[in-house]
Motif scaffolding. Sequence first.
Motif: not given
Length: 124
Positions: A1-9, A20-30
Amino acid sequence: QLQLVESGGGLVQAGGSLRLSCVASGGTFGSYAMAWFRHAPGKEREFVAGIRWYGGDTYYADSVKGRFTISRDNAKNTVYLQMNSLKPEDTAVYYCAAESFGLGSEGARKYAHWGQGTQVTVSS
């Protein structure tokens, strides 16, 4: 399950910039198109910008064209939203979203994965 975490606000004066940045994990981002949406109090959620899963095609809402830039770094599993010349009407919670093998165009229903959001406040 792809998880997304935003930051930079944060809080910025009109005319200022934020990234703003959004880092993804748990999946093939590309393999995911990525997009930014925003939701302001009393308004509907709206599409801000998106980037295709490959090729780098980008899409922007008319309200942010020429001021915002979306980009992605697949090596870092991260999508960015550079926001310049900010206006008070840009104040909202900004959400990162992902669509598998998508275009990155507007249409929130296409995006199956969403982050928790990051608050952007622009003072006049």
